[in-house]
Scaffold this motif. Sequence first.
Motif, PDB file in Angstrom:
ATOM      1  N   GLU A 281      15.493   8.320 -21.237  1.00 53.12           N
ATOM      2  CA  GLU A 281      15.624   9.755 -21.499  1.00 53.12           C
ATOM      3  C   GLU A 281      14.546  10.587 -20.801  1.00 53.12           C
ATOM      4  O   GLU A 281      14.725  11.786 -20.571  1.00 53.12           O
ATOM      5  CB  GLU A 281      15.609  10.045 -23.001  1.00 53.12           C
ATOM      6  CG  GLU A 281      14.301   9.731 -23.713  1.00 53.12           C
ATOM      7  CD  GLU A 281      14.188   8.288 -24.166  1.00 53.12           C
ATOM      8  OE1 GLU A 281      13.359   8.018 -25.057  1.00 53.12           O
ATOM      9  OE2 GLU A 281      14.915   7.434 -23.635  1.00 53.12           O
ATOM     10  N   GLY A 285      17.317  12.430 -19.532  1.00 52.49           N
ATOM     11  CA  GLY A 285      17.603  12.989 -20.844  1.00 52.49           C
ATOM     12  C   GLY A 285      17.911  14.467 -20.814  1.00 52.49           C
ATOM     13  O   GLY A 285      17.849  15.109 -19.768  1.00 52.49           O
ATOM     14  N   VAL A 293      17.021  13.531 -29.207  1.00 51.85           N
ATOM     15  CA  VAL A 293      17.355  12.238 -28.612  1.00 51.85           C
ATOM     16  C   VAL A 293      17.186  11.159 -29.670  1.00 51.85           C
ATOM     17  O   VAL A 293      16.143  11.085 -30.333  1.00 51.85           O
ATOM     18  CB  VAL A 293      16.460  11.930 -27.395  1.00 51.85           C
ATOM     19  CG1 VAL A 293      16.705  10.502 -26.901  1.00 51.85           C
ATOM     20  CG2 VAL A 293      16.729  12.919 -26.271  1.00 51.85           C
TER      21      VAL A 293
END
Length: 338
Positions: A281, A285, A293
């Motif tokens: 991420e 991300g 997340v």
Amino acid sequence: MNILVIKQTSLGDVLHSTGHIRTIKENFPDCRLTLLTAAASADIYRHNPWVDDIIVLDLSRIKRQWRRRLAPTVRHIAGVFSRVRARRFALAFDLQGLARSVVFLYAARADQKYVKGRWPGLARFRNPALHAIAEMDGVLGRARLSVTDTSMELFTGEAQRRHIDELLARINPGGKPLLLFSPFSRWKSKDWPLHRYVELVARLGGSCCVVFTGAAQWRQRIADALPADCPAVNLAGRLSLPQFAELVGRANLMVSGDSFPMHAACAQNIPVVALFGPTDESKTGPAGGGHQVIRAPDCARCDRPDCRRRCLGRLSIEAVFSALDAKLKETGETGTSG
């Protein structure tokens, strides 16, 4: 002043470049900017005010037909090369940095050429530890452009706005919070199990209008997974890319893996609950603030599409539901009934 930008695939990667296109135009407001992109990605820029010309390379057609229809495929590729070389460019950028894209940068008649990667004979920038957007920032910085804000953006047209107005009037006449679930990506290893998304719908208890989105190839699979009495709406394969972008802009929240829908929501400042497994991420991300997340437990971030560990299968419904409920309350909605 003519400027060429090359960014072919994938959808999320091409969307990442929208802020960089804007930045180039801000540095050279009177330039004529030509974009070379893939046929599957062209609609991302169809309504973009910063792009003057689009050259389309049909990568899917090339992959599909080069063995059995070699001559037409060669003509198509030759035609793209011809269009690239037809104009003299002051600057040319390859923001992709792959062999299939840099070949056009080498072919371009440009005074200065910049590339993401380590390609010989070209001014270049590469730092794979950075987020994909920040790495492209470095390419523009290598050309001494002023780089301040390269956040993504998506534009749609009046036809798309009317279409989604009519759609929402049918599927959400009560004006409930609109939640988009996008369960599929190009990698199986990046997908949270579909039945968990269906469980989320049950947990929501009718408090929201839930819409499943995705490519046409996933429509039947989603339909088979939804119970007959499920209130969720299956729009997989029913929207063009610009229509999907307009729908995303109307949503209150997106739940998705690491895929184009996640980036499309970020581009329009729609909060995302992003489910991550094999990808990192910090590099791919959700960009911007207001997103959540959730990582699969004990996942090594192998970055492999063929990974058989299926780490996201270990991500619990409770973890995702809790994040979704908190995000709804955070954005001013009432939350779920649990």
